[in-house]
Scaffold this motif. Structure first.
Motif, short mmCIF file in Angstrom:
data_model
loop_
_atom_site.label_atom_id
_atom_site.label_comp_id
_atom_site.label_asym_id
_atom_site.label_seq_id
_atom_site.Cartn_x
_atom_site.Cartn_y
_atom_site.Cartn_z
N ALA A 82 0.83 -1.21 0.00
CA ALA A 82 0.00 0.00 0.00
C ALA A 82 0.87 1.26 0.00
N ASN A 83 1.95 1.24 0.78
CA ASN A 83 2.85 2.40 0.83
C ASN A 83 3.52 2.64 -0.52
N TYR A 84 3.94 1.56 -1.16
CA TYR A 84 4.57 1.67 -2.49
C TYR A 84 3.59 2.31 -3.48
N ILE A 85 2.36 1.83 -3.47
CA ILE A 85 1.34 2.35 -4.39
C ILE A 85 1.10 3.83 -4.16
N SER A 86 1.00 4.23 -2.91
CA SER A 86 0.75 5.64 -2.60
C SER A 86 1.98 6.51 -2.88
N HIS A 87 3.14 6.05 -2.44
CA HIS A 87 4.37 6.86 -2.55
C HIS A 87 4.74 7.13 -4.01
N PHE A 88 4.57 6.13 -4.86
CA PHE A 88 4.99 6.28 -6.25
C PHE A 88 3.84 6.66 -7.19
N GLY A 89 2.69 7.02 -6.60
CA GLY A 89 1.62 7.59 -7.41
C GLY A 89 0.83 6.60 -8.25
N TYR A 90 0.63 5.39 -7.74
CA TYR A 90 -0.08 4.37 -8.51
C TYR A 90 -1.53 4.16 -8.07
N GLU A 91 -2.04 5.03 -7.20
CA GLU A 91 -3.45 4.90 -6.82
C GLU A 91 -4.35 5.16 -8.03
N GLY A 92 -5.36 4.34 -8.18
CA GLY A 92 -6.26 4.46 -9.32
C GLY A 92 -5.78 3.75 -10.56
N GLU A 93 -4.53 3.27 -10.52
CA GLU A 93 -3.97 2.52 -11.64
C GLU A 93 -3.62 1.10 -11.23
N ILE A 94 -2.97 0.97 -10.07
CA ILE A 94 -2.58 -0.35 -9.56
C ILE A 94 -3.36 -0.67 -8.30
N GLY A 95 -3.50 0.30 -7.41
CA GLY A 95 -4.23 0.09 -6.16
C GLY A 95 -5.43 0.99 -6.05
N PHE A 96 -6.49 0.48 -5.41
CA PHE A 96 -7.77 1.20 -5.37
C PHE A 96 -8.32 1.21 -3.95
N ARG A 97 -8.87 2.35 -3.56
CA ARG A 97 -9.52 2.47 -2.25
C ARG A 97 -11.00 2.13 -2.43
N ARG A 98 -11.35 0.91 -2.05
CA ARG A 98 -12.73 0.45 -2.14
C ARG A 98 -13.12 -0.22 -0.83
N ASN A 99 -14.41 -0.22 -0.52
CA ASN A 99 -14.88 -0.76 0.75
C ASN A 99 -14.76 -2.27 0.79
N LYS A 100 -14.59 -2.79 2.00
CA LYS A 100 -14.62 -4.24 2.21
C LYS A 100 -15.18 -4.50 3.60
N MET A 101 -15.56 -5.75 3.84
CA MET A 101 -16.10 -6.10 5.15
C MET A 101 -15.96 -7.59 5.39
N ILE A 102 -16.04 -7.96 6.67
CA ILE A 102 -16.17 -9.36 7.07
C ILE A 102 -17.58 -9.53 7.60
N LEU A 103 -18.30 -10.52 7.06
CA LEU A 103 -19.71 -10.71 7.37
C LEU A 103 -19.91 -11.98 8.19
N ALA A 104 -20.58 -11.83 9.31
CA ALA A 104 -20.95 -12.97 10.15
C ALA A 104 -22.44 -13.22 10.00
N VAL A 105 -22.82 -14.48 9.83
CA VAL A 105 -24.21 -14.86 9.60
C VAL A 105 -24.61 -15.93 10.61
N GLY A 106 -25.70 -15.69 11.31
CA GLY A 106 -26.17 -16.65 12.31
C GLY A 106 -25.65 -16.31 13.69
N GLU A 107 -26.33 -16.79 14.70
CA GLU A 107 -26.01 -16.41 16.08
C GLU A 107 -24.59 -16.77 16.48
N ASP A 108 -24.13 -17.97 16.10
CA ASP A 108 -22.78 -18.40 16.51
C ASP A 108 -21.71 -17.52 15.88
N GLU A 109 -21.84 -17.26 14.58
CA GLU A 109 -20.85 -16.43 13.91
C GLU A 109 -20.88 -14.99 14.42
N VAL A 110 -22.08 -14.46 14.67
CA VAL A 110 -22.19 -13.10 15.19
C VAL A 110 -21.50 -12.99 16.54
N ALA A 111 -21.73 -13.96 17.41
CA ALA A 111 -21.09 -13.96 18.72
C ALA A 111 -19.57 -14.03 18.58
#
Length: 440
Positions: A82-111
């Motif tokens: 990530a530092n390489y991409i930002s420092h050398f100006g490759y954002e939007g060409e090589i690396g992208f800032r997009r949302n992500k998440m980890i999803l838990a489904v069901g009572e056991d996973e939520v806990a």
């Protein structure tokens, strides 16, 4: 055969790990004479291709199979990319800032995810805690038709998506832009490595080259090279293939990962907006044993049999995996996912964990997408080794790097570069490396 000059370092493979080492040696060390061999006509044709991976910068925040210690290490190492991409100006060409998440489904996973949040939120203070209403606002398709409880930890504003092929290409170009003596040999496969009087001789179909040190970044072939030199005889390869499905319409804006089953050593289903397909959603991966070392290339049967080394010890590992009903059912399920016509009807059941309202008609097989991951078998201890694998003997390094090898490519390169410098008596530019890669 022509025997060429003696190089200080020879690198085999120009995927993101091999090209990352070339860049690191050229820019941050005193090593001047470097040769890189790539058997195809350009860098990153196999697992570093955006079609062969999920294009995710794995940093430890959504990988629930990581311990806190592992996540802390991966965060530090992946941040270099990530530092390489930002420092050398490759954002939007090589690396992208997009949302992500980890999803838990069901009572056991939520806990479980709630407990994980308590432990990991200090390491990842940017987590966004999202219950049903927040999820419905952020990604409405996740909640459409949903009945069971859910919880997500979201990540926003970070570099999450990387084109590792373009990253590899940039590493090569950055190396060539230095004043070092660098030779790159495309379409030239290394067939054999020998060690003669402390110098490595690399034989290709065209010539023989000499190098004082050698680093193999060639997946399963790295192990074969090591074994031909007498190292790593206790190891074998379990080749695991993966495939993907595209959705027929755009359903998500975020990368969505699901909770890992601790009994399964392979990735849980996830959904990724694909940078090669106008950000359409790609689901996967499937994971199944496939008798190939390269997914969409002609099989080298002799190399395959040698890498798998099917004997008593290897078969015992296979038996231990198959006798577990969870793993056995998982393998069968993923095999059925690959079948024409019916595969998507089976896979959609997994995809509904992320989008409950999804139907099989929403999916098409991602033809030409997917790759191979060489899982390493420890024959002596009869176990499957997880994570990155490396053999180091003197001036020879052999990297066999399943996920998250691409994400930590610059950290692997730093470690190997330091070792090569120590062996050759060369210097490493700490100040510049810290400024541009570690603390950028």
């Amino acid at each position: 055969m022509i025997v060429n000059k003696t190089f200080e370092t020879a690198i085999i493979g120009s995927g993101v790990v091999g090209s990352g080492l070339l860049f690191t040696l050229a820019r941050y060390t005193d090593i001047r004479d470097i040769v890189l061999f790539e058997k195809y006509d350009e860098p990153a044709q196999l697992n570093s291709s955006p079609k062969a991976n999920s294009q995710t910068l794995h940093i430890g925040d959504i990988e629930t199979n990581y311990s806190l210690e592992k996540a802390r290490s991966v965060k530090r190492n992946a941040a270099m990319v990530a530092n390489y991409i930002s420092h050398f100006g490759y954002e939007g060409e090589i690396g992208f800032r997009r949302n992500k998440m980890i999803l838990a489904v069901g009572e056991d996973e939520v806990a479980s995810l709630k407990e994980r949040y308590k432990v990991f939120s200090e390491l990842f203070p940017y987590y966004r805690y999202m219950e049903a209403d927040a999820l419905r606002e952020k990604e409405p398709m996740i909640m459409e038709g949903r009945e069971e409880p859910v919880l997500a930890l979201g990540v926003e504003g970070e570099i999450t998506t990387v084109d590792f092929k373009k990253l590899s290409e940039s590493f090569v170009q950055m190396a060539l832009d230095t004043d070092k003596n660098i030779q790159i040999h495309y379409n030239e496969e290394v067939l054999e490595i020998r060690e003669v009087d402390g110098v490595f001789e690399l034989t290709t179909g065209n010539s023989t080259y000499k190098a004082r040190t050698v680093v193999a970044n060639a997946g399963a072939y790295s192990l074969l090279f090591a074994q031909h030199l007498g190292y790593g005889k206790n190891l074998a390869i379990l080749p695991i293939g993966g495939s993907f499905f595209f959705t027929t319409r755009k359903l998500l804006d975020s990368k969505v990962y699901t909770m890992q089953n601790p009994k399964l050593p392979f990735a849980a289903v996830h959904a990724d907006p694909d940078l090669t397909a106008d950000w359409n959603t790609r689901f996967g991966p499937t994971a199944f044993a496939l008798p190939k070392l390269e997914r969409y290339r002609q099989a080298h049967i002799r190399d395959l049999l040698e890498a798998m080394d099917i004997g008593k010890d290897t078969l015992e590992v296979y038996y231990n995996l198959l006798k577990d009903s969870t793993i056995r059912n998982y393998i069968l399920h993923n095999f059925l996912d690959e079948l024409p016509y019916i595969g998507k009807h089976i896979f959609v059941k997994d995809a509904r964990k992320i989008i409950p309202a999804m139907s099989s008609e929403d999916l098409i097989f991602a033809d030409g997408f997917g790759g191979m991951r060489p899982q390493i078998i420890d024959k002596e201890n009869h176990r499957l080794m997880m994570g990155e694998a490396k053999l180091t003997v003197g001036g020879a390094i052999f990297n066999m790097t399943p996920s998250p090898g691409a994400s930590t490519s610059l950290a692997i390169a730093e470690k190997d570069a330091r070792q090569l410098c120590d062996f050759l008596g060369k210097g490493f530019d700490e100040e510049q490396h810290l400024k541009e890669i570690v603390n950028a």
